[in-house]
Motif scaffolding. Structure first.
Motif, PDB file in Angstrom:
ATOM      1  N   ILE A 119      45.584 -12.631 -59.947  1.00  0.00           N
ATOM      2  CA  ILE A 119      45.614 -11.421 -59.130  1.00  0.00           C
ATOM      3  C   ILE A 119      44.541 -10.350 -59.601  1.00  0.00           C
ATOM      4  O   ILE A 119      43.650  -9.840 -58.852  1.00  0.00           O
ATOM      5  N   PRO A 120      44.523 -10.091 -61.094  1.00  0.00           N
ATOM      6  CA  PRO A 120      43.769  -9.045 -61.487  1.00  0.00           C
ATOM      7  C   PRO A 120      42.197  -9.708 -61.324  1.00  0.00           C
ATOM      8  O   PRO A 120      41.042  -8.663 -60.986  1.00  0.00           O
ATOM      9  N   SER A 121      42.084 -10.832 -61.603  1.00  0.00           N
ATOM     10  CA  SER A 121      40.658 -11.478 -61.416  1.00  0.00           C
ATOM     11  C   SER A 121      40.181 -11.443 -60.172  1.00  0.00           C
ATOM     12  O   SER A 121      39.027 -10.994 -59.682  1.00  0.00           O
ATOM     13  N   LEU A 122      41.140 -11.670 -59.181  1.00  0.00           N
ATOM     14  CA  LEU A 122      40.704 -11.727 -57.473  1.00  0.00           C
ATOM     15  C   LEU A 122      40.344 -10.191 -57.417  1.00  0.00           C
ATOM     16  O   LEU A 122      39.441  -9.955 -56.259  1.00  0.00           O
ATOM     17  N   ALA A 123      41.023  -9.178 -57.825  1.00  0.00           N
ATOM     18  CA  ALA A 123      40.961  -7.835 -57.547  1.00  0.00           C
ATOM     19  C   ALA A 123      39.444  -7.377 -57.888  1.00  0.00           C
ATOM     20  O   ALA A 123      38.806  -6.673 -57.215  1.00  0.00           O
ATOM     21  N   PHE A 124      39.310  -7.728 -59.242  1.00  0.00           N
ATOM     22  CA  PHE A 124      37.967  -7.465 -59.811  1.00  0.00           C
ATOM     23  C   PHE A 124      36.669  -8.016 -59.186  1.00  0.00           C
ATOM     24  O   PHE A 124      35.784  -7.517 -58.699  1.00  0.00           O
ATOM     25  N   LEU A 125      36.781  -9.282 -58.731  1.00  0.00           N
ATOM     26  CA  LEU A 125      35.797  -9.985 -58.085  1.00  0.00           C
ATOM     27  C   LEU A 125      35.505  -9.319 -56.600  1.00  0.00           C
ATOM     28  O   LEU A 125      34.512  -9.155 -56.196  1.00  0.00           O
ATOM     29  N   ALA A 126      36.842  -9.048 -56.048  1.00  0.00           N
ATOM     30  CA  ALA A 126      36.567  -8.280 -54.586  1.00  0.00           C
ATOM     31  C   ALA A 126      35.972  -7.227 -54.800  1.00  0.00           C
ATOM     32  O   ALA A 126      35.172  -6.705 -53.981  1.00  0.00           O
ATOM     33  N   ARG A 127      36.313  -6.407 -55.789  1.00  0.00           N
ATOM     34  CA  ARG A 127      35.725  -5.129 -55.944  1.00  0.00           C
ATOM     35  C   ARG A 127      34.110  -4.891 -56.395  1.00  0.00           C
ATOM     36  O   ARG A 127      33.358  -4.394 -55.667  1.00  0.00           O
ATOM     37  N   GLN A 128      33.936  -6.203 -57.394  1.00  0.00           N
ATOM     38  CA  GLN A 128      32.444  -6.282 -57.465  1.00  0.00           C
ATOM     39  C   GLN A 128      31.706  -6.799 -56.179  1.00  0.00           C
ATOM     40  O   GLN A 128      30.485  -6.145 -55.905  1.00  0.00           O
ATOM     41  N   VAL A 129      32.233  -7.598 -55.384  1.00  0.00           N
ATOM     42  CA  VAL A 129      31.564  -8.001 -54.206  1.00  0.00           C
ATOM     43  C   VAL A 129      31.486  -6.437 -53.235  1.00  0.00           C
ATOM     44  O   VAL A 129      30.315  -6.518 -52.643  1.00  0.00           O
ATOM     45  N   LEU A 130      32.403  -5.895 -52.989  1.00  0.00           N
ATOM     46  CA  LEU A 130      32.363  -4.605 -52.287  1.00  0.00           C
ATOM     47  C   LEU A 130      31.289  -3.561 -52.810  1.00  0.00           C
ATOM     48  O   LEU A 130      30.584  -3.108 -52.226  1.00  0.00           O
ATOM     49  N   VAL A 131      31.304  -3.420 -54.164  1.00  0.00           N
ATOM     50  CA  VAL A 131      30.352  -2.471 -54.682  1.00  0.00           C
ATOM     51  C   VAL A 131      29.128  -2.800 -54.736  1.00  0.00           C
ATOM     52  O   VAL A 131      27.922  -2.362 -54.534  1.00  0.00           O
ATOM     53  N   HIS A 132      28.768  -4.321 -55.334  1.00  0.00           N
ATOM     54  CA  HIS A 132      27.574  -4.833 -55.691  1.00  0.00           C
ATOM     55  C   HIS A 132      27.263  -6.184 -54.656  1.00  0.00           C
ATOM     56  O   HIS A 132      26.786  -6.989 -55.241  1.00  0.00           O
ATOM     57  N   GLY A 133      27.859  -5.993 -53.403  1.00  0.00           N
ATOM     58  CA  GLY A 133      27.452  -7.233 -52.670  1.00  0.00           C
ATOM     59  C   GLY A 133      25.849  -7.460 -52.575  1.00  0.00           C
ATOM     60  O   GLY A 133      25.697  -8.814 -52.616  1.00  0.00           O
ATOM     61  N   GLU A 134      25.163  -6.526 -52.339  1.00  0.00           N
ATOM     62  CA  GLU A 134      23.742  -7.066 -52.156  1.00  0.00           C
ATOM     63  C   GLU A 134      23.300  -7.524 -53.149  1.00  0.00           C
ATOM     64  O   GLU A 134      22.226  -8.619 -53.220  1.00  0.00           O
ATOM     65  N   ASP A 135      23.500  -7.191 -54.485  1.00  0.00           N
ATOM     66  CA  ASP A 135      23.153  -7.719 -55.802  1.00  0.00           C
ATOM     67  C   ASP A 135      23.512  -9.256 -56.033  1.00  0.00           C
ATOM     68  O   ASP A 135      22.735  -9.960 -56.236  1.00  0.00           O
TER      69      ASP A 135
END
Length: 131
Positions: free
Chosen positions: A58-74
Motif C-alpha cells: 500500500i505505501p509503495s503503490l501510494a508513492f508510485l501513484a503520487r510520483q506518476v501524478l506529480v512527475h508523469g511527463e518525466d
C-alpha cells in the motif's frame, strides 16, 4: 560402488560425501507424503504473510501513484527515451531514475512475493485441492 560418474567440479573433501549420497539407491516417496507436508504448512502464519504483503504494497503503490501524478511527463519521457535507446543503435538516450522509485518498486516486488507464497501455501487457486 556404483556406475555413476563422479562430477569433476567437486573439491577433494566433497568426494566422500558425494560417494555416500550416490551409494543410496533412489526410492519413491510414500503415497500421500506431499499432501501431509503441505497440510502441515497450512497454518495461521499465512495471515501474517498477507498482512506483511499489504504493509509493503500500500505505501509503495501510494508513492508510485503520487510520483506518476506529480512527475508523469518525466516518466513518459524517460520511458520514451528507453524505448528509443533499445530500438536504435544510439547511445545518447537520457533518463533519470529516482532512488525512492526504485525502492518502492522493489518493496512492491517483495509484497508480491509474500502474497504469492501465502496464496500458494494456503491452497487458494490450487486445482488439485478440490479433487
Amino acid at each position: 560402488m556404483n556406475d555413476r560418474p563422479t562430477p569433476r567440479d567437486l573439491e577433494p573433501d566433497e568426494l566422500q560425501l558425494h560417494r555416500l549420497l550416490a551409494a543410496a539407491p533412489p526410492e519413491a516417496l510414500p503415497v500421500g507424503f506431499r499432501d501431509s507436508i503441505m497440510s502441515r504448512l497450512r497454518s495461521p502464519r499465512v495471515t501474517w504473510e498477507l498482512i506483511v504483503a499489504v504493509l509493503f504494497a500500500i505505501p509503495s503503490l501510494a508513492f508510485l501513484a503520487r510520483q506518476v501524478l506529480v512527475h508523469g511527463e518525466d516518466f513518459a519521457r524517460a520511458i520514451g527515451n528507453v524505448v528509443t535507446a533499445a530500438s536504435s543503435e544510439t547511445t545518447d538516450a537520457f533518463f533519470f531514475v529516482d532512488g525512492l522509485t526504485v525502492i518502492a518498486l522493489a518493496l512492491l516486488g517483495v509484497a508480491c512475493a509474500f502474497a504469492a507464497h501465502a496464496l500458494l501455501v494456503s491452497g487458494t487457486g490450487n486445482r488439485t485441492a478440490a479433487r
